[in-house]
Scaffold this active site. Sequence first.
Site, PDB file in Angstrom:
ATOM      1  N   SER A   1       0.844  -1.197   0.000  1.00 40.31           N
ATOM      2  CA  SER A   1       0.000   0.000   0.000  1.00 40.31           C
ATOM      3  C   SER A   1       0.881   1.249   0.000  1.00 40.31           C
ATOM      4  CB  SER A   1      -0.875  -0.020   1.250  1.00 40.31           C
ATOM      5  OG  SER A   1      -1.350   1.270   1.542  1.00 40.31           O
ATOM      6  N   SER A   2       0.325   2.354  -0.491  1.00 40.82           N
ATOM      7  CA  SER A   2       1.085   3.610  -0.568  1.00 40.82           C
ATOM      8  C   SER A   2       1.482   4.139   0.809  1.00 40.82           C
ATOM      9  CB  SER A   2       0.268   4.670  -1.308  1.00 40.82           C
ATOM     10  OG  SER A   2      -0.977   4.870  -0.670  1.00 40.82           O
ATOM     11  N   CYS A   3       0.870   3.609   1.883  1.00 42.62           N
ATOM     12  CA  CYS A   3       1.207   4.109   3.227  1.00 42.62           C
ATOM     13  C   CYS A   3       2.574   3.633   3.700  1.00 42.62           C
ATOM     14  CB  CYS A   3       0.132   3.739   4.225  1.00 42.62           C
ATOM     15  SG  CYS A   3       0.065   1.977   4.517  1.00 42.62           S
TER      16      CYS A   3
ATOM     17  N   TYR B   1       0.316  -0.987  10.335  1.00 38.90           N
ATOM     18  CA  TYR B   1      -0.009  -1.630   9.049  1.00 38.90           C
ATOM     19  C   TYR B   1       1.142  -1.452   8.055  1.00 38.90           C
ATOM     20  CZ  TYR B   1      -2.854  -2.023   4.714  1.00 38.90           C
ATOM     21  OH  TYR B   1      -3.379  -2.348   3.494  1.00 38.90           O
TER      22      TYR B   1
ATOM     23  N   LYS C   1       3.524  -4.149   6.027  1.00 43.66           N
ATOM     24  CA  LYS C   1       3.601  -4.151   4.558  1.00 43.66           C
ATOM     25  C   LYS C   1       5.047  -3.987   4.078  1.00 43.66           C
ATOM     26  CE  LYS C   1      -0.582  -4.946   3.513  1.00 43.66           C
ATOM     27  NZ  LYS C   1      -0.889  -6.166   2.768  1.00 43.66           N
TER      28      LYS C   1
ATOM     29  N   HIS D   1     -12.745   2.614   4.185  1.00 42.55           N
ATOM     30  CA  HIS D   1     -12.000   3.756   3.661  1.00 42.55           C
ATOM     31  C   HIS D   1     -12.966   4.885   3.301  1.00 42.55           C
ATOM     32  CE1 HIS D   1      -9.014   0.478   2.912  1.00 42.55           C
ATOM     33  NE2 HIS D   1      -8.202   1.414   3.374  1.00 42.55           N
TER      34      HIS D   1
ATOM     35  N   LYS E   1     -22.849   7.314   3.086  1.00 40.51           N
ATOM     36  CA  LYS E   1     -23.445   8.397   3.875  1.00 40.51           C
ATOM     37  C   LYS E   1     -24.249   9.342   2.990  1.00 40.51           C
ATOM     38  CE  LYS E   1     -19.497   9.168   6.660  1.00 40.51           C
ATOM     39  NZ  LYS E   1     -18.711   9.967   7.617  1.00 40.51           N
TER      40      LYS E   1
ATOM     41  N   ASP F   1      -7.074  13.470  10.263  1.00 41.49           N
ATOM     42  CA  ASP F   1      -6.836  13.747   8.834  1.00 41.49           C
ATOM     43  C   ASP F   1      -5.905  12.707   8.219  1.00 41.49           C
ATOM     44  OD1 ASP F   1      -8.357  15.912   8.124  1.00 41.49           O
ATOM     45  OD2 ASP F   1      -6.787  17.403   8.528  1.00 41.49           O
TER      46      ASP F   1
HETATM   47  N1  LIG Z   1      -8.536  -1.141  -0.156  1.00 46.16           N
HETATM   48  C1  LIG Z   1      -7.577  -0.277  -0.430  1.00 46.16           C
HETATM   49  O1  LIG Z   1      -7.819   0.937  -0.547  1.00 46.16           O
HETATM   50  C2  LIG Z   1      -6.158  -0.751  -0.604  1.00 46.16           C
HETATM   51  C3  LIG Z   1      -5.784  -2.082  -0.462  1.00 46.16           C
HETATM   52  N2  LIG Z   1      -4.463  -2.440  -0.661  1.00 46.16           N
HETATM   53  C4  LIG Z   1      -4.008  -3.813  -0.448  1.00 46.16           C
HETATM   54  O2  LIG Z   1      -4.734  -4.756  -1.195  1.00 46.16           O
HETATM   55  C5  LIG Z   1      -4.828  -5.977  -0.470  1.00 46.16           C
HETATM   56  C6  LIG Z   1      -6.287  -6.405  -0.398  1.00 46.16           C
HETATM   57  O3  LIG Z   1      -7.031  -5.372   0.221  1.00 46.16           O
HETATM   58  P1  LIG Z   1      -8.620  -5.295   0.096  1.00 46.16           P
HETATM   59  O4  LIG Z   1      -9.086  -6.191  -0.971  1.00 46.16           O
HETATM   60  O5  LIG Z   1      -8.968  -3.871   0.078  1.00 46.16           O
HETATM   61  O6  LIG Z   1      -9.040  -5.888   1.507  1.00 46.16           O
HETATM   62  P2  LIG Z   1     -10.428  -6.556   1.915  1.00 46.16           P
HETATM   63  O7  LIG Z   1     -10.592  -6.307   3.375  1.00 46.16           O
HETATM   64  O8  LIG Z   1     -11.481  -6.118   1.002  1.00 46.16           O
HETATM   65  O9  LIG Z   1     -10.176  -8.108   1.668  1.00 46.16           O
HETATM   66  C7  LIG Z   1      -9.171  -8.772   2.358  1.00 46.16           C
HETATM   67  C8  LIG Z   1      -9.415 -10.260   2.275  1.00 46.16           C
HETATM   68  O10 LIG Z   1      -8.374 -10.875   3.049  1.00 46.16           O
HETATM   69  C9  LIG Z   1      -8.880 -12.022   3.647  1.00 46.16           C
HETATM   70  N3  LIG Z   1      -8.267 -12.219   4.946  1.00 46.16           N
HETATM   71  C10 LIG Z   1      -8.136 -11.328   5.958  1.00 46.16           C
HETATM   72  N4  LIG Z   1      -7.553 -11.907   7.017  1.00 46.16           N
HETATM   73  C11 LIG Z   1      -7.314 -13.199   6.668  1.00 46.16           C
HETATM   74  C12 LIG Z   1      -6.746 -14.302   7.333  1.00 46.16           C
HETATM   75  N5  LIG Z   1      -6.301 -14.210   8.597  1.00 46.16           N
HETATM   76  N6  LIG Z   1      -6.670 -15.485   6.678  1.00 46.16           N
HETATM   77  C13 LIG Z   1      -7.126 -15.601   5.413  1.00 46.16           C
HETATM   78  N7  LIG Z   1      -7.665 -14.586   4.720  1.00 46.16           N
HETATM   79  C14 LIG Z   1      -7.770 -13.390   5.345  1.00 46.16           C
HETATM   80  C15 LIG Z   1     -10.390 -11.829   3.832  1.00 46.16           C
HETATM   81  O11 LIG Z   1     -10.992 -13.063   3.519  1.00 46.16           O
HETATM   82  P3  LIG Z   1     -12.497 -13.504   3.962  1.00 46.16           P
HETATM   83  O12 LIG Z   1     -13.410 -12.599   3.186  1.00 46.16           O
HETATM   84  O13 LIG Z   1     -12.579 -14.920   3.530  1.00 46.16           O
HETATM   85  O14 LIG Z   1     -12.583 -13.289   5.436  1.00 46.16           O
HETATM   86  C16 LIG Z   1     -10.732 -10.701   2.869  1.00 46.16           C
HETATM   87  O15 LIG Z   1     -11.629 -11.087   1.867  1.00 46.16           O
HETATM   88  C17 LIG Z   1      -4.182  -5.743   0.893  1.00 46.16           C
HETATM   89  O16 LIG Z   1      -2.885  -6.252   0.914  1.00 46.16           O
HETATM   90  C18 LIG Z   1      -4.137  -4.243   0.988  1.00 46.16           C
HETATM   91  O17 LIG Z   1      -3.019  -3.815   1.721  1.00 46.16           O
HETATM   92  C19 LIG Z   1      -3.526  -1.509  -0.993  1.00 46.16           C
HETATM   93  C20 LIG Z   1      -3.859  -0.202  -1.161  1.00 46.16           C
HETATM   94  C21 LIG Z   1      -5.168   0.293  -0.947  1.00 46.16           C
HETATM   95  C1  LIG Z   2      -5.419   2.795   1.637  1.00 44.58           C
HETATM   96  C2  LIG Z   2      -4.935   3.469   2.867  1.00 44.58           C
HETATM   97  O1  LIG Z   2      -6.051   3.828   3.654  1.00 44.58           O
HETATM   98  C3  LIG Z   2      -5.818   4.360   4.947  1.00 44.58           C
HETATM   99  O2  LIG Z   2      -5.262   5.618   4.919  1.00 44.58           O
HETATM  100  P1  LIG Z   2      -6.132   6.897   4.585  1.00 44.58           P
HETATM  101  O3  LIG Z   2      -6.014   7.225   3.155  1.00 44.58           O
HETATM  102  O4  LIG Z   2      -5.767   7.973   5.527  1.00 44.58           O
HETATM  103  O5  LIG Z   2      -7.597   6.326   4.930  1.00 44.58           O
HETATM  104  P2  LIG Z   2      -9.098   6.680   4.705  1.00 44.58           P
HETATM  105  O6  LIG Z   2      -9.537   6.320   3.354  1.00 44.58           O
HETATM  106  O7  LIG Z   2      -9.821   6.021   5.832  1.00 44.58           O
HETATM  107  O8  LIG Z   2      -9.212   8.270   4.923  1.00 44.58           O
HETATM  108  C4  LIG Z   2      -8.760   9.202   3.987  1.00 44.58           C
HETATM  109  C5  LIG Z   2      -9.129  10.605   4.412  1.00 44.58           C
HETATM  110  O9  LIG Z   2     -10.538  10.756   4.302  1.00 44.58           O
HETATM  111  C6  LIG Z   2     -11.065  11.340   5.488  1.00 44.58           C
HETATM  112  N1  LIG Z   2     -12.483  10.988   5.659  1.00 44.58           N
HETATM  113  C7  LIG Z   2     -13.513  11.853   5.569  1.00 44.58           C
HETATM  114  N2  LIG Z   2     -14.675  11.249   5.832  1.00 44.58           N
HETATM  115  C8  LIG Z   2     -14.372   9.929   6.050  1.00 44.58           C
HETATM  116  C9  LIG Z   2     -15.173   8.811   6.356  1.00 44.58           C
HETATM  117  O10 LIG Z   2     -16.402   8.883   6.487  1.00 44.58           O
HETATM  118  N3  LIG Z   2     -14.519   7.621   6.495  1.00 44.58           N
HETATM  119  C10 LIG Z   2     -13.153   7.513   6.359  1.00 44.58           C
HETATM  120  N4  LIG Z   2     -12.583   6.295   6.488  1.00 44.58           N
HETATM  121  N5  LIG Z   2     -12.369   8.591   6.090  1.00 44.58           N
HETATM  122  C11 LIG Z   2     -12.976   9.777   5.940  1.00 44.58           C
HETATM  123  C12 LIG Z   2     -10.130  10.837   6.569  1.00 44.58           C
HETATM  124  O11 LIG Z   2     -10.235  11.619   7.742  1.00 44.58           O
HETATM  125  C13 LIG Z   2      -8.785  10.954   5.862  1.00 44.58           C
HETATM  126  O12 LIG Z   2      -8.314  12.278   5.910  1.00 44.58           O
HETATM  127  C14 LIG Z   2      -4.997   3.457   5.758  1.00 44.58           C
HETATM  128  O13 LIG Z   2      -5.763   2.345   6.037  1.00 44.58           O
HETATM  129  C15 LIG Z   2      -3.747   3.077   5.059  1.00 44.58           C
HETATM  130  O14 LIG Z   2      -3.121   2.106   5.737  1.00 44.58           O
HETATM  131  C16 LIG Z   2      -3.957   2.677   3.629  1.00 44.58           C
HETATM  132  O15 LIG Z   2      -3.285   1.846   3.081  1.00 44.58           O
END
Ligand SMILES: NC(=O)C1=CN([C@@H]2O[C@H](COP(=O)(O)OP(=O)(O)OC[C@H]3O[C@@H](n4cnc5c(N)ncnc54)[C@H](OP(=O)(O)O)[C@@H]3O)[C@@H](O)[C@H]2O)C=CC1
Ligand SMILES: C[C@H]1O[C@H](OP(=O)(O)OP(=O)(O)OC[C@H]2O[C@@H](n3cnc4c(=O)[nH]c(N)nc43)[C@H](O)[C@@H]2O)[C@@H](O)[C@@H](O)C1=O
Length: 317
Positions: free
Chosen positions: A111-113, A140, A144, A183, A191, A273
Amino acid sequence: MAGMNRDARIYLAGHRGLVGGAILRRLQAEGYGNLVTRTSAELDLRDQAAVKAFFEQERPEYVFLAAAKVGGILANSTYPAQFLYDNLMIAANVIHASHKTGVRKLLNLGSSCIYPRLAPQPLREESLLTGPLEDTNRAYAVAKIAAIELCDHYRAQYGDDFISAMPTNLYGPGDNFDLQGSHVLPALMRKIVEAREANAPQVEVWGSGTPLREFLYVDDLADACLFLMQNVSESGPINVGTGKDLAIRELAELIAKEVGYTGQLAFDASKPDGTPRKLMDISHLGKLGWQAETSLQIGIQKTLDWYSSNVSPRIVE
Ligand SMILES: NC(=O)C1=CN([C@@H]2O[C@H](COP(=O)(O)OP(=O)(O)OC[C@H]3O[C@@H](n4cnc5c(N)ncnc54)[C@H](OP(=O)(O)O)[C@@H]3O)[C@@H](O)[C@H]2O)C=CC1
Ligand SMILES: C[C@H]1O[C@H](OP(=O)(O)OP(=O)(O)OC[C@H]2O[C@@H](n3cnc4c(=O)[nH]c(N)nc43)[C@H](O)[C@@H]2O)[C@@H](O)[C@@H](O)C1=O
């Protein structure tokens, strides 16, 4: 494709998630028929013995590692121990078992974080490990980073073809719409849709609205993952994004426009933020030959269509 033909045995970890779901749709659409999947209830990837037994039995040739403990800013800052432990264990177990059973290629998703909070923007791959991380998701990010290091050191020491993609913030069909755990994009979409339906005068937006974020449509990420699996073998993180960002306030306004909501945005300064900006430098992947296709507006429309027609979207706290 570096040997990944339509009959290749592919393990897709996390196939029910946002990313895994998109990769699954794409692999199926392209005719990959030898796919192995497990839910977390069937195989807890934190369990080293279970992961070892699974790999020894199933013998995948290719692995997409899209299973992780994932959440938005509030979940990350509330449950840092879980985000660190789960993600360290999942990565170590899957990467090590892949090595032990001779997996031909593995794609690890980060992830970009991972980049330092104050690294120069846009964030270049070279900025990894050059400064302190953002506090709200440090746990996290450390997990990563450890996963990238595992891939790189297994490549260096054993010659394993393990690569790491670093996507920017993602969104799309199959996202988590829980208001606490998700997110920003799915949270604001839900919302704002609910506010329109209830004729509510305002919608709460966390933080100041000024942080900048970049959003990639998840089907574009799935396309990038296949591209990387097919064409790229190298160490280090590979950024995946659009190269464009916008303020959270602008994101909320864009979603409100697409939803047809005309009420006010109310900013809740008691919520964090997070990092002020994390725009990806995508020039490396661009030179390798990949770029994103879906504009944010189109991606939001597609996600909104999916959300509106889905009776019970995924809600994970
Ligand atoms: N969402 C985003 O904005 C971003 C995501 N990523 C990366 O992409 C990847 C996938 O993320 P995303 O699809 O969003 O995540 P989700 O939460 O949507 O999905 C994660 C999946 O991982 C599985 N999982 C979690 N814990 C376990 C475990 N202990 N054993 C087996 N399976 C497990 C879950 O399976 P089950 O449903 O069967 O419980 C779930 O379906 C991650 O590595 C994340 O860091 C990177 C950047 C941004
Ligand atoms: C993918 C990335 O995602 C995460 O980092 P993040 O970008 O900071 O996460 P976010 O999407 O939750 O928030 C982005 C911004 O948005 C604002 N914000 C407003 N209103 C809502 C709101 O209603 N919900 C949420 N969640 N955020 C809100 C919030 O306050 C923040 O300023 C990490 O998990 C990190 O580990 C990671 O990998």
